[in-house]
Scaffold this motif. Structure first.
Motif, short mmCIF file in Angstrom:
data_model
loop_
_atom_site.label_atom_id
_atom_site.label_comp_id
_atom_site.label_asym_id
_atom_site.label_seq_id
_atom_site.Cartn_x
_atom_site.Cartn_y
_atom_site.Cartn_z
N GLY A 160 0.77 -1.24 0.00
CA GLY A 160 0.00 0.00 0.00
C GLY A 160 0.79 1.29 0.00
N VAL A 161 2.14 1.20 -0.07
CA VAL A 161 2.93 2.44 -0.16
C VAL A 161 2.78 3.01 -1.56
CG1 VAL A 161 5.26 3.42 -0.07
CG2 VAL A 161 4.57 1.67 1.58
N ASN A 162 2.53 4.30 -1.65
CA ASN A 162 2.32 4.98 -2.92
C ASN A 162 3.68 5.29 -3.55
OD1 ASN A 162 1.46 6.59 -5.04
ND2 ASN A 162 -0.13 7.57 -3.82
N LEU A 163 3.94 4.74 -4.73
CA LEU A 163 5.26 4.82 -5.35
C LEU A 163 5.27 5.72 -6.57
CD1 LEU A 163 6.14 0.99 -5.27
CD2 LEU A 163 6.78 2.71 -3.57
N LEU A 182 7.36 -2.99 -12.44
CA LEU A 182 7.02 -2.07 -11.36
C LEU A 182 5.79 -1.22 -11.62
CD1 LEU A 182 10.67 -1.04 -10.47
CD2 LEU A 182 9.15 -2.46 -9.10
N SER A 183 5.35 -1.12 -12.88
CA SER A 183 4.16 -0.31 -13.16
C SER A 183 2.89 -0.95 -12.60
CB SER A 183 4.01 -0.06 -14.66
OG SER A 183 3.89 -1.29 -15.36
N LYS A 184 2.99 -2.19 -12.15
CA LYS A 184 1.85 -2.83 -11.46
C LYS A 184 1.59 -2.16 -10.11
CE LYS A 184 3.32 -7.32 -13.30
NZ LYS A 184 3.89 -8.64 -12.92
N TYR A 185 2.65 -1.57 -9.55
CA TYR A 185 2.56 -1.03 -8.19
C TYR A 185 2.86 0.47 -8.13
CZ TYR A 185 3.54 -6.01 -7.72
OH TYR A 185 3.53 -7.38 -7.87
N LEU A 258 -4.23 0.98 -10.59
CA LEU A 258 -3.71 1.49 -9.32
C LEU A 258 -4.80 2.12 -8.48
CD1 LEU A 258 -0.38 3.21 -10.50
CD2 LEU A 258 -0.59 1.06 -9.22
N PHE A 259 -5.86 2.62 -9.16
CA PHE A 259 -6.93 3.31 -8.45
C PHE A 259 -8.05 2.38 -8.00
CE2 PHE A 259 -5.08 6.34 -11.52
CZ PHE A 259 -4.58 7.27 -10.62
N SER A 260 -7.81 1.07 -8.10
CA SER A 260 -8.85 0.11 -7.69
C SER A 260 -8.91 -0.06 -6.17
CB SER A 260 -8.60 -1.25 -8.35
OG SER A 260 -7.35 -1.78 -7.93
N PHE A 353 -13.29 3.46 -8.85
CA PHE A 353 -12.79 2.08 -8.99
C PHE A 353 -12.77 1.33 -7.67
CE2 PHE A 353 -10.01 1.64 -13.04
CZ PHE A 353 -11.11 1.98 -13.80
N CYS A 354 -12.71 2.09 -6.57
CA CYS A 354 -12.49 1.47 -5.26
C CYS A 354 -13.64 0.53 -4.89
CB CYS A 354 -12.34 2.53 -4.17
SG CYS A 354 -10.82 3.46 -4.31
N GLU A 355 -13.26 -0.59 -4.29
CA GLU A 355 -14.28 -1.51 -3.78
C GLU A 355 -14.98 -0.90 -2.58
OE1 GLU A 355 -12.33 -5.17 -2.93
OE2 GLU A 355 -11.77 -5.54 -5.01
#
Length: 361
Positions: A160-163, A182-185, A258-260, A353-355
């Protein structure tokens, strides 16, 4: 360096003295023998050898037969070295605990600028600081150095760290690999012109590091890092990363996944840029929770509501958002803002996007 020299170095690293390491290796070559033979082969004075062997026995590394003359042999290394490692670990933990107690005796105020030298020391220090990342981490570094940090960054992203990552491209294949990994995170950008490596964690610490070694002369290590803890200097690191590195690099394209989940920010410019992405992709509404302080009164502020507008200045020096909350419309700025109502120190963003369903009640 010979095998014997390498063994001596490593055994001394586990707490053995030079004499003990040499005696242990000499005995290993003999399998079993007497003290004078060990002393002769290890080049240890005969007057010293018995105390050395007694110490090795106490450490559980060798054993002896009580006959005349006394005969020694090494204990099975699988057992004896494991026992030595266990004692070493116990001693290390004891030292760490005692140091924690000593350090807690006086309140320590972070600040200033600190210098670290040596490639290995810098890599270890950067990794250690990464472990302390709580909310946001920004890193700019060459693609060939990401081998040292890639797994750590991926783990931080999963947690959960914003990179925010800028990759200096020196090898297109390496850069492509790390972009894909790394673009996954992370939000990832690529820069064709390398600059100094820069790490900026939350609003707590910054590191500027320059790594230079020679393959022909590895002992010639001219690597240096500056660790910045002073608040005013940290503002400079924040602006340097954002204006000189981030904005001059090419975006590989935002990964909307990333915004999910909710994203947390201490780097306000990244928050506003992400709001810009969400608005332009029609992914509203966008909600935020903001911890900070009121600009005029300096009192703590907690704002919760929907982002209804945002602003990015023409010179990229000013960023702000407008939040519709129970207090009405509140303008929010970043570090050191003075025109807005609230200075944000930490922001949590929720997109459509957030659950999690965000409630502005």
């Amino acid at each position: 360096m010979s095998i014997a020299d390498e063994l001596i170095k490593n055994l001394m690293g586990l707490g053995l003295s030079n004499y003990e390491a040499r005696a242990f290796i000499a005995l290993a070559l003999y399998r079993e023998t007497t003290a004078p033979n060990i002393a002769r082969r290890a080049k240890i004075p005969l007057s010293k050898i018995y105390s050395v062997l007694r110490s090795l026995e106490e450490k559980g590394l060798i054993e002896s037969q009580s006959k005349r003359p006394k005969v020694y042999r090494i204990v099975d290394p699988d057992y004896s070295l494991e026992n030595l490692l266990k004692k070493y670990e116990e001693r290390k933990n004891t030292i760490k605990e005692l140091l924690r107690k000593v350090l807690s005796l006086e309140k320590y105020e972070k600040g200033g600028l600190w210098v670290v030298s040596g490639l290995d020391n810098i890599i270890r220090r950067v990794r250690d600081l990464m472990n302390k990342s709580a909310i946001s981490l920004a890193l700019a570094t060459p693609d060939y150095l990401l081998k040292k940090f890639s797994s750590k960054l991926s783990a931080l992203g999963r947690n959960g760290v914003n990179l925010s990552l800028v990759i200096y491209e020196t090898d297109s294949m390496k850069t492509k690999f790390y972009v894909n990994t790394l673009s996954k995170y992370a939000r990832v950008k690529v820069r064709s012109i390398p600059a100094v490596s820069t790490l900026f964690i939350d609003r707590e610490v910054g590191v500027v590091f320059y790594l230079k070694t020679s393959n022909e002369m590895p002992y010639l290590d001219e690597s240096y890092a500056m660790i910045v803890e002073d608040e005013n200097l940290l503002r400079m690191i924040n602006d340097f990363f954002h204006l000189a590195l981030w904005l001059t690099s090419t975006d590989v394209g935002p990964n909307l996944n990333l915004f999910s989940k909710p994203l947390s920010y201490t780097h306000f410019w990244r928050l506003v840029e992400d709001v810009d992405i969400l608005f332009k992709n029609n992914l509203g509404p966008v909600y935020v929770e903001i911890e900070g302080s009121y600009v005029k009164s300096k009192e703590p502020a907690y704002i919760k509501g929907e982002v209804i507008d945002y602003s990015i200045g023409e010179n990229w020096l000013s960023y702000s958002i407008v939040v519709k909350s129970n207090e009405g419309k509140v303008t929010v700025g970043g570090w050191g803002c003075f025109l807005e109502d609230v200075e944000a120190k930490k922001v949590i963003l929720y997109s459509s996007f957030c659950e999690k369903i965000f409630s502005s009640k």
